[in-house]
Scaffold this active site. Structure first.
Site, PDB file in Angstrom:
ATOM      1  N   ARG A  32       0.842  -1.196   0.000  1.00 43.87           N
ATOM      2  CA  ARG A  32       0.000   0.000   0.000  1.00 43.87           C
ATOM      3  C   ARG A  32       0.878   1.246   0.000  1.00 43.87           C
ATOM      4  O   ARG A  32       2.035   1.219   0.419  1.00 43.87           O
ATOM      5  CB  ARG A  32      -0.947   0.028   1.190  1.00 43.87           C
ATOM      6  CG  ARG A  32      -0.269   0.164   2.558  1.00 43.87           C
ATOM      7  CD  ARG A  32      -0.213   1.597   3.071  1.00 43.87           C
ATOM      8  NE  ARG A  32       0.451   1.720   4.366  1.00 43.87           N
ATOM      9  CZ  ARG A  32       1.714   2.046   4.504  1.00 43.87           C
ATOM     10  NH1 ARG A  32       2.493   2.229   3.448  1.00 43.87           N
ATOM     11  NH2 ARG A  32       2.261   2.162   5.713  1.00 43.87           N
ATOM     12  N   GLU A  38      -0.365  10.245   8.613  1.00 42.82           N
ATOM     13  CA  GLU A  38       0.785   9.465   9.093  1.00 42.82           C
ATOM     14  C   GLU A  38       0.856   9.474  10.613  1.00 42.82           C
ATOM     15  O   GLU A  38       0.726  10.528  11.245  1.00 42.82           O
ATOM     16  CB  GLU A  38       2.062  10.071   8.497  1.00 42.82           C
ATOM     17  CG  GLU A  38       2.984   9.064   7.898  1.00 42.82           C
ATOM     18  CD  GLU A  38       2.371   8.226   6.772  1.00 42.82           C
ATOM     19  OE1 GLU A  38       1.882   7.113   7.073  1.00 42.82           O
ATOM     20  OE2 GLU A  38       2.388   8.671   5.627  1.00 42.82           O
ATOM     21  N   GLY A 132       8.507   1.701   3.362  1.00 42.90           N
ATOM     22  CA  GLY A 132       7.277   2.388   3.777  1.00 42.90           C
ATOM     23  C   GLY A 132       6.093   2.020   2.908  1.00 42.90           C
ATOM     24  O   GLY A 132       5.089   2.728   2.877  1.00 42.90           O
ATOM     25  N   ASP A 183      -2.311  -0.595   7.635  1.00 41.75           N
ATOM     26  CA  ASP A 183      -1.776  -1.427   6.561  1.00 41.75           C
ATOM     27  C   ASP A 183      -2.623  -2.676   6.340  1.00 41.75           C
ATOM     28  O   ASP A 183      -3.030  -2.982   5.215  1.00 41.75           O
ATOM     29  CB  ASP A 183      -0.324  -1.833   6.884  1.00 41.75           C
ATOM     30  CG  ASP A 183       0.541  -0.617   7.158  1.00 41.75           C
ATOM     31  OD1 ASP A 183       0.073   0.504   6.897  1.00 41.75           O
ATOM     32  OD2 ASP A 183       1.665  -0.790   7.640  1.00 41.75           O
TER      33      ASP A 183
HETATM   34  P1  NG1 Z   1       4.965   1.216   7.585  1.00 42.16           P
HETATM   35  O1  NG1 Z   1       5.198   2.355   6.704  1.00 42.16           O
HETATM   36  O2  NG1 Z   1       4.451   0.035   6.861  1.00 42.16           O
HETATM   37  O3  NG1 Z   1       6.134   0.902   8.446  1.00 42.16           O
HETATM   38  C1  NG1 Z   1       3.823   1.938   9.932  1.00 42.16           C
HETATM   39  C2  NG1 Z   1       2.688   1.247  10.683  1.00 42.16           C
HETATM   40  C3  NG1 Z   1       1.331   1.890  10.355  1.00 42.16           C
HETATM   41  C4  NG1 Z   1       1.388   3.385  10.594  1.00 42.16           C
HETATM   42  C5  NG1 Z   1       2.593   3.976   9.803  1.00 42.16           C
HETATM   43  C6  NG1 Z   1       2.764   5.453  10.023  1.00 42.16           C
HETATM   44  C7  NG1 Z   1       2.887  -1.139  11.107  1.00 42.16           C
HETATM   45  C8  NG1 Z   1       2.670  -2.497  10.580  1.00 42.16           C
HETATM   46  N1  NG1 Z   1       2.584  -0.146  10.283  1.00 42.16           N
HETATM   47  O4  NG1 Z   1       3.719   1.653   8.562  1.00 42.16           O
HETATM   48  O5  NG1 Z   1       0.340   1.303  11.173  1.00 42.16           O
HETATM   49  O6  NG1 Z   1       1.462   3.697  11.953  1.00 42.16           O
HETATM   50  O7  NG1 Z   1       3.802   3.336  10.179  1.00 42.16           O
HETATM   51  O8  NG1 Z   1       1.658   6.160   9.588  1.00 42.16           O
HETATM   52  O9  NG1 Z   1       3.340  -0.983  12.232  1.00 42.16           O
END
Ligand code: NG1
Length: 450
Positions: A32, A38, A132, A183
């Protein structure tokens, strides 16, 4: 590599003794890109991501014992195995079997599994890792789809997509991160040609139209954000500080409104008993949370507890920054970011790309200044993107590295791509060509395939 993988493309690579045509199953799980919102999800505030056509593709087969065997086409991820059972112990943080274990442990608990079946998994993926774009949650969701089938459970019948998302969001804490549910929810509930606004506690999703004359372009800063590695403490500092701020607000609001008043997370200010509007929340914050940074001692004083209790109950092993903890800046980000998500939803519905772009730019600035999750590379990349045609550009995902997402008019796409390649990848980074720069095409939510 093409973004579309089919079952025939990997059949020949499978260890034949573990996968034979009688027992083999397949699923695909997209990554995604978060368009805006964020570090709001774990606070109970909304987010606005969409599924992308960079996907994990998985072949799986049930075994007659309780062994789980994992294979990955990507040789950075060596074959691993573990025993399914009552107690599954996490491997060292960062080990890729933890993402599979996370899915299995959560489903064992949910369905009170007594006899623990084993299975084999083979992974092939077009989703870049640690950028990300949610490669970690995509792997956890993959594990959940596989294990549901192995258990003989039906998605949509024994467990709904929203329930599974909620379960896996909690389940992913097994790997050590304290993230929210963005996510897992979008991966299981997003849709082709749509952005997906998500509200939490309880999870609700709304699919929204995208802009016809604009595309979202993802650009990899090339700096890796290892959320379960070097960035783990920095990532978890966000949820921990927000939960601390939440308690401070609750204490003061209880004095004013009575002891019965509870907020479990910051989002409860907006959608809970109080149902405050944006301005009222900002006013309370201004009144209650001091500006500037606070030392551990000052926080303890505010809460009328010992510094040791603050550590044990909220901050854990998060190091005290030399200048103190920036509580006000963190909550300022979360609250204004939530507002930006609401306005972005309106902009999508009104087909108002300029407002959406402006909100993306403001979001990046707030992520950088108030939440401190940007790095010079992400700042530079977003600046270059805006200079060469993007009407909005921001970091996407957890931050500390990874990708940016930019809103680009279709007519300026070539100009944008050429100049970002030249100015960022070649001139700024000294690389021969662009890395992981692509138009974010949407994809269907995760599913089983033939
Ligand atoms: P990513 O970018 O996948 O590391 C993480 C968290 C989200 C959200 C975002 C910041 C996990 C699995 N995912 O995403 O829930 O907090 O950071 O917006 O922890």
């Amino acid at each position: 590599m093409s973004d579309t993988i089919t079952s025939t493309m990997i059949k020949n690579n499978l260890p034949q003794h573990l996968f034979n045509s009688n027992n083999i199953g397949f699923c695909r799980v997209p990554g995604r890109v978060n368009l805006i919102g964020e570090h709001t999800d774990y606070n109970g505030f909304s987010v606005l991501p969409m599924t992308i056509k960079k996907e994990i593709f998985c072949a799986f087969s049930k075994r007659n014992d309780n062994e789980v065997h994992l294979f990955n086409e990507d040789l950075r991820f060596q074959p691993l195995s573990f025993l399914n059972g009552n107690e599954i112990i996490p491997s060292p943080t960062g080990s890729w079997d933890n993402y599979i274990k996370a899915g299995v442990v959560a489903l064992n608990k949910k369905f009170k599994v007594k006899t623990f079946p084993g299975f084999n998994i083979y992974i092939k993926s077009t989703l870049p890792i640690a950028t990300g774009l949610s490669s970690s949650s995509a792997l956890v969701i993959t594990a959940s789809l596989v294990y549901l089938k192995v258990l003989g459970k039906k998605l949509g019948h024994d467990i709904s997509r929203l329930e599974l998302a909620e379960l896996m969001a909690e389940g992913e804490h097994f790997v050590g991160t304290k993230g929210g549910g963005m996510d897992q929810t979008v991966i299981l509930n997003g849709g082709k040609g749509r952005a997906c606004k998500i509200d939490f506690f309880p999870i609700r999703t709304t699919l929204l139209p995208l802009f016809e004359d604009y595309v979202f372009v993802v650009c990899d800063s090339t700096i890796r954000a290892q959320k379960t590695g070097a960035c783990l403490q920095r990532y978890n500092a966000g949820p921990r500080i927000c939960s601390l701020v939440c308690t401070i607000l609750q204490r003061y609001l209880q004095k004013e409104l009575g002891d019965h008043f509870h907020i479990k997370r910051l989002g409860d200010l907006w959608s809970g008993d109080l149902c405050l509007n944006h301005q009222e929340i900002l006013d309370y914050v201004e009144q209650i949370i001091p500006t500037g940074n606070l030392s551990l001692k000052e926080i303890a004083y505010l809460l009328d507890v010992s510094p040791q209790t603050v550590r044990e109950s909220w901050l854990g092993d998060i190091e005290e920054p030399e200048k103190g903890f920036p509580l006000r800046a963190r909550i300022q980000h979360v609250i204004t970011e939530h507002r930006r998500v609401e306005l972005s939803r309106d902009a999508l519905l009104a087909n108002d790309a300029y407002t959406f772009g402006k909100l993306m730019n403001e979001s990046h600035q707030s992520c950088a200044q108030n939440y401190a999750i940007s790095i010079p590379e992400l700042d530079t990349l977003t600046q270059i993107a805006r200079k060469y045609g993007a009407i909005g550009s921001r970091l996407t995902g957890a931050g500390f590295g990874g990708c940016t997402v930019s809103l680009v008019p279709k007519e300026k796409l070539d100009y944008f791509m050429e100049n970002v390649e030249k100015q960022y990848y070649q001139r700024y980074l000294g690389l021969p060509y662009a890395q992981n720069m692509f138009i974010a095409e949407t994809s269907d939510s995760a599913s089983y395939i033939n």
